[in-house]
Write a protein that holds these residues in place. Structure first.
Motif, PDB file in Angstrom:
ATOM      1  N   ALA A   1       0.849  -1.118  -0.070  1.00  0.00           N
ATOM      2  CA  ALA A   1       0.266  -0.068   0.088  1.00  0.00           C
ATOM      3  C   ALA A   1       0.860   1.307  -0.055  1.00  0.00           C
ATOM      4  CB  ALA A   1      -1.054  -0.052   1.137  1.00  0.00           C
ATOM      5  N   THR A   2       0.100   2.417  -0.521  1.00  0.00           N
ATOM      6  CA  THR A   2       0.998   3.758  -0.248  1.00  0.00           C
ATOM      7  C   THR A   2       0.047   4.707  -0.206  1.00  0.00           C
ATOM      8  OG1 THR A   2       2.767   5.094  -1.282  1.00  0.00           O
ATOM      9  CG2 THR A   2       1.344   3.925  -2.856  1.00  0.00           C
ATOM     10  N   ALA A   3       0.518   6.038  -0.374  1.00  0.00           N
ATOM     11  CA  ALA A   3      -0.364   7.183  -0.437  1.00  0.00           C
ATOM     12  C   ALA A   3       0.367   8.311  -1.424  1.00  0.00           C
ATOM     13  CB  ALA A   3      -0.930   7.557   0.922  1.00  0.00           C
ATOM     14  N   SER A   4      -0.491   9.305  -1.828  1.00  0.00           N
ATOM     15  CA  SER A   4       0.083  10.313  -2.638  1.00  0.00           C
ATOM     16  C   SER A   4      -1.157  11.215  -3.058  1.00  0.00           C
ATOM     17  CB  SER A   4       0.714   9.733  -4.066  1.00  0.00           C
ATOM     18  OG  SER A   4       1.870  10.732  -4.425  1.00  0.00           O
TER      19      SER A   4
ATOM     20  N   ARG B   1      -5.926  16.452  -5.044  1.00  0.00           N
ATOM     21  CA  ARG B   1      -5.376  17.940  -4.904  1.00  0.00           C
ATOM     22  C   ARG B   1      -5.184  18.187  -6.455  1.00  0.00           C
ATOM     23  NH1 ARG B   1       1.069  19.396  -3.111  1.00  0.00           N
ATOM     24  NH2 ARG B   1       0.923  20.463  -4.970  1.00  0.00           N
ATOM     25  N   ALA B   2      -5.275  19.774  -6.612  1.00  0.00           N
ATOM     26  CA  ALA B   2      -5.009  20.468  -7.812  1.00  0.00           C
ATOM     27  C   ALA B   2      -3.487  20.255  -8.379  1.00  0.00           C
ATOM     28  CB  ALA B   2      -5.189  21.852  -7.607  1.00  0.00           C
ATOM     29  N   LEU B   3      -3.344  20.176  -9.590  1.00  0.00           N
ATOM     30  CA  LEU B   3      -2.110  20.057 -10.114  1.00  0.00           C
ATOM     31  C   LEU B   3      -1.612  21.422 -10.665  1.00  0.00           C
ATOM     32  CD1 LEU B   3      -2.797  17.069 -12.839  1.00  0.00           C
ATOM     33  CD2 LEU B   3      -1.305  17.141 -10.990  1.00  0.00           C
ATOM     34  N   SER B   4      -0.360  21.602 -10.568  1.00  0.00           N
ATOM     35  CA  SER B   4       0.510  22.819 -10.925  1.00  0.00           C
ATOM     36  C   SER B   4       0.536  23.043 -12.471  1.00  0.00           C
ATOM     37  CB  SER B   4       1.732  22.787 -10.068  1.00  0.00           C
ATOM     38  OG  SER B   4       1.772  23.133  -8.734  1.00  0.00           O
ATOM     39  N   ALA B   5       1.016  24.021 -12.904  1.00  0.00           N
ATOM     40  CA  ALA B   5       1.129  25.606 -12.485  1.00  0.00           C
ATOM     41  C   ALA B   5      -0.466  26.064 -12.705  1.00  0.00           C
ATOM     42  CB  ALA B   5       1.977  26.164 -12.928  1.00  0.00           C
ATOM     43  N   PRO B   6      -1.074  27.101 -11.949  1.00  0.00           N
ATOM     44  CA  PRO B   6      -0.110  27.674 -10.780  1.00  0.00           C
ATOM     45  C   PRO B   6      -0.182  26.598  -9.765  1.00  0.00           C
ATOM     46  CG  PRO B   6      -2.281  28.873 -11.444  1.00  0.00           C
ATOM     47  CD  PRO B   6      -2.085  27.817 -12.464  1.00  0.00           C
ATOM     48  N   LEU B   7       0.825  26.750  -8.896  1.00  0.00           N
ATOM     49  CA  LEU B   7       0.817  25.891  -7.691  1.00  0.00           C
ATOM     50  C   LEU B   7      -0.020  26.116  -6.832  1.00  0.00           C
ATOM     51  CD1 LEU B   7       2.636  23.838  -5.928  1.00  0.00           C
ATOM     52  CD2 LEU B   7       3.935  25.936  -5.133  1.00  0.00           C
ATOM     53  N   ASN B   8      -0.790  25.059  -6.304  1.00  0.00           N
ATOM     54  CA  ASN B   8      -1.781  25.125  -5.496  1.00  0.00           C
ATOM     55  C   ASN B   8      -2.105  23.583  -4.847  1.00  0.00           C
ATOM     56  OD1 ASN B   8      -4.979  23.997  -4.677  1.00  0.00           O
ATOM     57  ND2 ASN B   8      -5.066  26.306  -5.427  1.00  0.00           N
ATOM     58  N   ILE B   9      -2.245  23.740  -3.402  1.00  0.00           N
ATOM     59  CA  ILE B   9      -1.979  22.327  -2.834  1.00  0.00           C
ATOM     60  C   ILE B   9      -3.481  21.763  -2.172  1.00  0.00           C
ATOM     61  CG2 ILE B   9       0.148  22.868  -1.836  1.00  0.00           C
ATOM     62  CD1 ILE B   9      -1.234  23.693   0.777  1.00  0.00           C
ATOM     63  N   HIS B  10      -4.676  22.509  -2.385  1.00  0.00           N
ATOM     64  CA  HIS B  10      -5.896  22.178  -2.165  1.00  0.00           C
ATOM     65  C   HIS B  10      -6.667  21.254  -2.841  1.00  0.00           C
ATOM     66  CE1 HIS B  10      -5.668  24.798   1.309  1.00  0.00           C
ATOM     67  NE2 HIS B  10      -5.010  25.580   0.701  1.00  0.00           N
ATOM     68  N   GLY B  11      -7.852  20.941  -2.555  1.00  0.00           N
ATOM     69  CA  GLY B  11      -8.829  19.838  -2.786  1.00  0.00           C
ATOM     70  C   GLY B  11      -9.429  20.052  -4.154  1.00  0.00           C
TER      71      GLY B  11
ATOM     72  N   ILE C   1       1.318  12.039  -7.972  1.00  0.00           N
ATOM     73  CA  ILE C   1       0.541  11.096  -8.967  1.00  0.00           C
ATOM     74  C   ILE C   1       1.096  11.283 -10.354  1.00  0.00           C
ATOM     75  CG2 ILE C   1      -1.456  10.470  -9.805  1.00  0.00           C
ATOM     76  CD1 ILE C   1      -2.603  10.718  -7.004  1.00  0.00           C
ATOM     77  N   ALA C   2       1.183  12.714 -10.577  1.00  0.00           N
ATOM     78  CA  ALA C   2       1.713  12.891 -11.962  1.00  0.00           C
ATOM     79  C   ALA C   2       3.251  12.380 -12.318  1.00  0.00           C
ATOM     80  CB  ALA C   2       1.964  14.431 -12.203  1.00  0.00           C
ATOM     81  N   LEU C   3       3.899  12.386 -11.382  1.00  0.00           N
ATOM     82  CA  LEU C   3       5.451  11.688 -11.291  1.00  0.00           C
ATOM     83  C   LEU C   3       5.515  10.432 -11.460  1.00  0.00           C
ATOM     84  CD1 LEU C   3       8.489  12.414 -11.483  1.00  0.00           C
ATOM     85  CD2 LEU C   3       8.458  12.685  -9.049  1.00  0.00           C
ATOM     86  N   MET C   4       4.364   9.864 -10.518  1.00  0.00           N
ATOM     87  CA  MET C   4       4.392   8.169 -10.715  1.00  0.00           C
ATOM     88  C   MET C   4       3.495   7.734 -12.088  1.00  0.00           C
ATOM     89  SD  MET C   4       2.075   7.227  -7.398  1.00  0.00           S
ATOM     90  CE  MET C   4       2.908   7.420  -5.998  1.00  0.00           C
TER      91      MET C   4
ATOM     92  N   ASP D   1      -5.697  15.636 -10.149  1.00  0.00           N
ATOM     93  CA  ASP D   1      -4.688  14.488 -10.066  1.00  0.00           C
ATOM     94  C   ASP D   1      -5.308  12.809 -10.355  1.00  0.00           C
ATOM     95  OD1 ASP D   1      -6.255  14.389  -7.745  1.00  0.00           O
ATOM     96  OD2 ASP D   1      -4.358  14.380  -6.330  1.00  0.00           O
ATOM     97  N   GLY D   2      -6.733  12.942  -9.734  1.00  0.00           N
ATOM     98  CA  GLY D   2      -7.281  11.576 -10.065  1.00  0.00           C
ATOM     99  C   GLY D   2      -7.682  11.519 -11.536  1.00  0.00           C
ATOM    100  N   MET D   3      -8.370  12.349 -12.043  1.00  0.00           N
ATOM    101  CA  MET D   3      -8.710  12.525 -13.283  1.00  0.00           C
ATOM    102  C   MET D   3      -7.501  12.234 -14.373  1.00  0.00           C
ATOM    103  SD  MET D   3     -11.735  12.665 -13.286  1.00  0.00           S
ATOM    104  CE  MET D   3     -12.589  12.450 -11.887  1.00  0.00           C
ATOM    105  N   GLY D   4      -6.178  12.714 -13.971  1.00  0.00           N
ATOM    106  CA  GLY D   4      -4.782  12.452 -14.823  1.00  0.00           C
ATOM    107  C   GLY D   4      -4.489  10.651 -14.689  1.00  0.00           C
ATOM    108  N   MET D   5      -5.001  10.508 -13.808  1.00  0.00           N
ATOM    109  CA  MET D   5      -4.735   8.860 -13.721  1.00  0.00           C
ATOM    110  C   MET D   5      -6.099   7.931 -13.992  1.00  0.00           C
ATOM    111  SD  MET D   5      -4.285   7.942  -9.808  1.00  0.00           S
ATOM    112  CE  MET D   5      -4.437   6.116 -10.089  1.00  0.00           C
TER     113      MET D   5
END
Lengths: 393, 95
Positions: A77-80, A109-119, A85-88, A123-127
């Protein structure tokens, strides 16, 4: 005995991982999922689990370590989140292509750019097309429950695929909510012993993973993967029925809320569904027949079942917490439209993009959308198919 | 050929040593040539060969197995030869 506790979504995911007691976790910290592995590593340090913790130098390496451990023959198991997730991404396809039952908690969480750390669901849609099974959770309770069930689904002998369990970054991952655990003994019995399939560490029976498969065989492997995906919804429901017996909590492929007799409906995933349900109650009290469909199993997408659940509506709004920059619509809208396209009589569909980068989703946004649906149901006129809501014009 | 219903999940190969069935020598553009009179049978070529193309019998090297040699030239590079004369030299394939 199960007990009610006030905890964060991340703690809920970490506790489910503790109960599942993986053999190996390969991980690299990233906001807002850092907290999941931080809590889990304390379980490792305190010998509450037998897990071998591998702290890697990147998410690409974290998923690679997970893949190596999984082919070796362990529960993994892992978490990210987000950039992690973009890097994996490369390794996500390898995990699914090798049919490895890796379970990953994701604080979406949102993908950069612009850099953002929030909900945000970017990321899920990218994978979404990486061949993984995806669950989205409304709150900490669903995060915990989905994570426990994820091990059963991933490791099911008819499936053997990696599973992602998402919950909204910060909104759910860091908010304290009341929820109910499954007690350790019951949870461990539910998850069960890990059974390895073709483990590399079975050195008396040597085997090779990752061979070159060229034009003569590649399509056969892809068709086999697609075929396994088709079996997933059945297994998800089977595991959910068993989970209901130990928890009293019922799960389907998606949640229908006041949908059966609804004339108009909203489709929305994860935490925003809670706010939407409250607003629906207010409208129902005024006599408006409005309902909600909240996707839970996002990949494989239950097109058939969702089409059946929504086809009777006059108008449906799909709310996306991510956008596709293809000059097209949000990803969830595209999926729900696909689910309804083949019906001769189908709802008029609109798409709202909301809550990007953790922008608050407020009741007035749900009211705005419902009012528009009421108007569309009445006169059939659509002012725009796709619209950003909660954005400064 | 196997159908999609018959392939092993995850493309795992369960048969050890099955690479023997897949002859990769046809990839070769350069061909190593063994010159027996210059060979001191040090077996460095056998050590360095990334495949199993250098055949050895009773501690002495024998002719190349060209079924698997891809012509990488490592054996020729490492060969100490005898008195400055290489025991392995690379030649253009097909000449």
């Amino acid at each position: 005995m199960s007990k009610k506790v006030g905890i964060t979504g991340n703690e809920a995911i970490a506790q489910a991982m503790r109960i599942a007691n993986p053999d190996v976790c390969g991980a690299y910290p990233i906001t807002p999922a850092t907290d999941i592995m931080q809590r889990f590593t304390s379980f490792v340090a305190n010998c509450e689990v037998k897990t071998e913790m591998i702290l890697t130098e990147s998410e690409h390496s974290a998923m690679s370590a997970c893949i190596g451990s999984s082919v070796a023959g362990g529960r993994v198991a892992t978490a990210s989140a987000a950039q992690g997730i973009a890097l994996m991404w490369e390794m996500l396809f390898i995990a699914s292509g090798l049919r490895l039952p890796i379970v990953m908690g994701v604080a979406n969480r949102a993908l950069s750019a612009p850099l953002n750390i929030h909900g945000d669901h970017s990321d899920g849609m990218g994978m979404r097309d990486c061949g993984w099974i995806h669950f989205y959770s409304e709150n900490a309770q669903e995060g915990f429950d989905n994570m426990l069930m994820a091990f059963r689904i991933a490791e099911h002998m008819d499936i053997r695929l990696p599973v992602m369990v998402g919950l909204d970054g910060f909104i759910t991952s860091h908010s304290i909510e009341t929820m109910e655990y499954v007690d350790d003994e019951t949870g461990r019995a539910f998850v069960g012993e890990f059974k390895a399939v073709n483990p590399l560490l079975d050195i008396k029976n040597p085997k090779s993973y990752g061979p070159l498969i060229l034009t003569d065989m590649y399509m056969e492997y892809r068709k086999a993967h697609d075929n396994v995906m088709a079996k997933v919804p059945g297994v998800v429901l089977e595991v959910a029925a068993e989970f209901e017996k130990i928890s009293g909590r019922k799960y389907g492929l998606f949640e229908s809320y006041r949908l059966d007799d609804a004339e108009i409906a909203l489709v929305v995933m994860s935490s925003a569904a809670g706010t939407t349900k409250d607003v629906i109650d207010t409208y129902r009290a005024k006599g408006v027949k409005v309902g909600l469909l909240k996707p839970r199993l996002y990949r494989p997408f239950p097109y058939e079942q969702m089409g059946e659940a929504l086809k009777h509506c006059k108008a449906v709004a799909v709310l996306d917490r991510a956008d596709c920059f293809g000059g097209s619509y949000g990803p969830l809208f595209a999926d729900v439209s696909n689910a309804l396209y083949h019906y001769a009589q189908r709802p008029i569909m609109i798409n709202k993009i909301y809550g990007l980068g953790g922008r608050d989703y407020m009741p007035d946004q749900a009211e705005y959308t419902i009012n528009e649906l009421i108007q569309i149901a009445k006169d059939g006129k659509v002012k725009s198919i796709k619209e950003y809501i909660g954005v400064r014009e | 050929m196997k159908t999609w219903k018959e392939v092993n999940p995850g493309a795992v190969i369960l048969e050890p040593g099955s690479a023997r069935k897949f002859k990769t020598g046809s990839w070769r553009a350069m061909r190593p040539k063994w010159i027996e009179e210059n060979c001191i049978h040090c077996l460095l070529c056998w050590v360095y060969c990334p495949d199993m193309s250098v055949k050895v019998k009773d501690g002495k090297r024998e002719q190349f197995d060209y079924d698997f040699c891809k012509g990488c030239g490592l054996c020729a590079l490492e060969c100490p030869g005898k008195k400055g004369q290489k025991a392995i030299v690379m030649e253009q394939e097909g000449n």
